[in-house]
Design a protein around this motif. Structure first.
Motif, mmCIF file in Angstrom:
data_model
loop_
_atom_site.group_PDB
_atom_site.id
_atom_site.type_symbol
_atom_site.label_atom_id
_atom_site.label_comp_id
_atom_site.label_asym_id
_atom_site.label_seq_id
_atom_site.Cartn_x
_atom_site.Cartn_y
_atom_site.Cartn_z
ATOM 1 N N UNK A 169 0.723 -1.281 0.235
ATOM 2 C CA UNK A 169 -0.390 -0.010 0.409
ATOM 3 C C UNK A 169 1.013 0.969 0.240
ATOM 4 N N UNK A 170 1.652 0.937 0.964
ATOM 5 C CA UNK A 170 2.727 2.622 0.794
ATOM 6 C C UNK A 170 2.062 3.783 1.181
ATOM 7 N N UNK A 171 1.295 3.864 2.024
ATOM 8 C CA UNK A 171 0.556 4.748 2.788
ATOM 9 C C UNK A 171 -0.380 4.282 3.935
ATOM 10 N N UNK A 172 -0.829 5.286 4.935
ATOM 11 C CA UNK A 172 -0.741 4.506 6.262
ATOM 12 C C UNK A 172 -1.743 5.685 6.667
ATOM 13 N N UNK A 173 -3.520 5.738 6.669
ATOM 14 C CA UNK A 173 -3.868 7.021 7.536
ATOM 15 C C UNK A 173 -3.835 6.868 9.520
ATOM 16 N N UNK A 174 -2.532 6.201 9.692
ATOM 17 C CA UNK A 174 -2.054 7.175 10.843
ATOM 18 C C UNK A 174 -1.199 8.081 10.637
ATOM 19 N N UNK A 175 -0.394 6.887 9.788
ATOM 20 C CA UNK A 175 0.779 7.941 9.011
ATOM 21 C C UNK A 175 0.721 9.322 9.403
ATOM 22 N N UNK A 176 -1.078 9.692 7.991
ATOM 23 C CA UNK A 176 -1.605 10.772 7.810
ATOM 24 C C UNK A 176 -1.621 11.078 8.835
ATOM 25 N N UNK A 177 -2.456 10.841 9.192
ATOM 26 C CA UNK A 177 -3.098 11.630 10.998
ATOM 27 C C UNK A 177 -1.281 12.616 11.479
ATOM 28 N N UNK A 178 -0.786 11.600 11.607
ATOM 29 C CA UNK A 178 0.543 12.223 12.356
ATOM 30 C C UNK A 178 1.203 13.783 11.783
ATOM 31 N N UNK B 119 9.298 -0.589 10.343
ATOM 32 C CA UNK B 119 9.845 -0.257 10.905
ATOM 33 C C UNK B 119 10.190 0.878 11.778
ATOM 34 N N UNK B 120 9.460 1.739 10.453
ATOM 35 C CA UNK B 120 10.330 3.037 10.131
ATOM 36 C C UNK B 120 8.263 3.465 10.658
ATOM 37 N N UNK B 121 6.979 2.813 10.323
ATOM 38 C CA UNK B 121 5.978 3.028 10.615
ATOM 39 C C UNK B 121 5.623 2.887 12.201
ATOM 40 N N UNK B 122 6.134 1.314 12.743
ATOM 41 C CA UNK B 122 5.965 1.468 14.010
ATOM 42 C C UNK B 122 6.684 2.966 15.072
ATOM 43 N N UNK B 123 7.270 3.287 14.815
ATOM 44 C CA UNK B 123 7.815 4.973 15.075
ATOM 45 C C UNK B 123 7.490 5.915 15.128
ATOM 46 N N UNK B 124 6.329 5.819 13.782
ATOM 47 C CA UNK B 124 5.103 7.102 13.038
ATOM 48 C C UNK B 124 6.130 7.912 12.226
ATOM 49 N N UNK B 125 7.089 7.429 11.283
ATOM 50 C CA UNK B 125 8.245 7.993 10.287
ATOM 51 C C UNK B 125 7.203 7.273 9.299
#
Length: 331
Positions: A108-117, A311-317
């Motif tokens: 997907x290379x996209x995260x709703x959670x990261x978008x909100x961050x 790994x980056x996603x888990x860190x909010x990156x």
């Protein structure tokens, strides 16, 4: 790009000149009508190396006038899936046949959670654009669908607000397309002279290879506020249709870098027709090319390929946003 309107008129005239054979409103008649519509008007048979007669032979044996409406719909959708085209759809009152393999099965290379961050809670909204200034003074615009309208006034206000930023990120990940004129309007804010951004053909007959010559498509600079600093456009596999065309237009501009994943494609200008039973079929009718005369039906590769890591996603990156920030910082 205004020549597209002329092409659409031509397509309407061509569609009105279908063979005088009238198919009966039976399962067999509707199957034959569907196959014939695609045979005469679909634009990617040669490019995709599809033997449409062989496809007919494969599915015709599954059709009987004793079959139910749902059974016919299933067979027809299976046949259309052979075209591997997200612009090909069959619809009626209780279902919508579609081909989504152009995005399914890919990261997907996209995260709703990261978008909100990254947007936070204090971002601004101008019609369908969400935007803010990131902490390194880089502007960020999120636009998730060209089906959602924006106006020239919206774009003026956004660009004025972001004017002091050293660069701009336009995030169109998950943008499945919509209004091509809206995509052109947005792209026009980043071009400063009439610029060749692609080519287009239109059908001139019912043969699989009956096309006009390649017609150049130009992007005209907006007469309103324009952006002169570096731009990164973020893409993923779910970028399709008008968003794919926007990517092709922006990639033709010298101050723009496409960052992220390969787009989903969808470069055929869609048209529609009806079967005797009233079902509607949509199909790609006009092939569109990039500035190098390359087909973009199967998508566009980014200038800089980046994927989200667990790994980056888990860190909010968001690795793709961060890559774009580094590119702009080096400009």
């Amino acid at each position: 790009m205004k020549k597209i309107l002329v092409y659409l008129v031509s397509l309407v005239l061509l569609a009105s000149c279908v063979d005088e054979v009238e198919h009966e409103n039976t399962p067999t008649g509707n199957f034959e009508a569907l196959w014939e519509i695609m045979d005469e008007h679909y634009c990617f048979f040669s490019y995709k190396q599809i033997d449409w007669q062989a496809v007919y032979n494969k599915y015709k044996v599954r059709v009987s006038d004793k079959m139910s409406e749902n059974q016919l719909f299933e067979v027809c959708c299976d046949m259309l899936s052979e075209l591997r085209d997200g612009h090909v759809n069959l619809s009626y009152s209780m279902d919508y046949g579609r081909y989504w393999a152009w995005q399914e099965g890919y990261p997907k290379n996209f995260s709703d959670t990261l978008e909100r961050r990254y947007l936070g809670t204090d971002y601004k909204i101008a019609s369908s654009l969400r935007y803010r200034v990131l902490d390194d003074n880089i502007g960020y615009i999120r636009y998730d669908s060209f089906q959602k309208a924006i106006g020239e006034g919206n774009l003026d206000d956004v660009l004025v607000y972001l004017a002091l930023c050293r660069g701009l990120i336009i995030d169109i990940r998950n943008n499945g397309g919509g209004d091509l004129t809206t995509a052109e309007m947005l792209a026009g804010r980043f071009v400063h002279e009439k610029t060749l951004v692609g080519y287009m053909q239109h059908k001139t007959g019912t043969g699989h290879n009956d096309f006009s010559d390649l017609e150049p498509q130009y992007l005209e600079p907006s007469s309103n506020i324009r952006w002169h600093k570096p731009v990164c456009v973020l893409t993923n596999r779910s970028v399709y249709s008008a968003a794919n065309s926007f990517t092709a237009m922006m990639r033709a501009l010298p101050n723009v870098t496409i960052v992220g994943d390969h787009t989903g494609g969808g470069s055929g200008m869609p048209m529609s027709n009806s079967l005797p039973n009233g079902w509607s079929v949509r199909y790609s009718a006009c092939p569109m090319y990039d500035k190098d005369k390359q087909q973009t039906e199967f998508g566009i590769s980014p200038d800089v390929s980046v994927a989200l890591s667990d790994e980056s996603t888990a860190k909010g990156i968001d690795d793709i946003i961060e890559a774009a920030r580094k590119i702009i910082a080096l400009k």
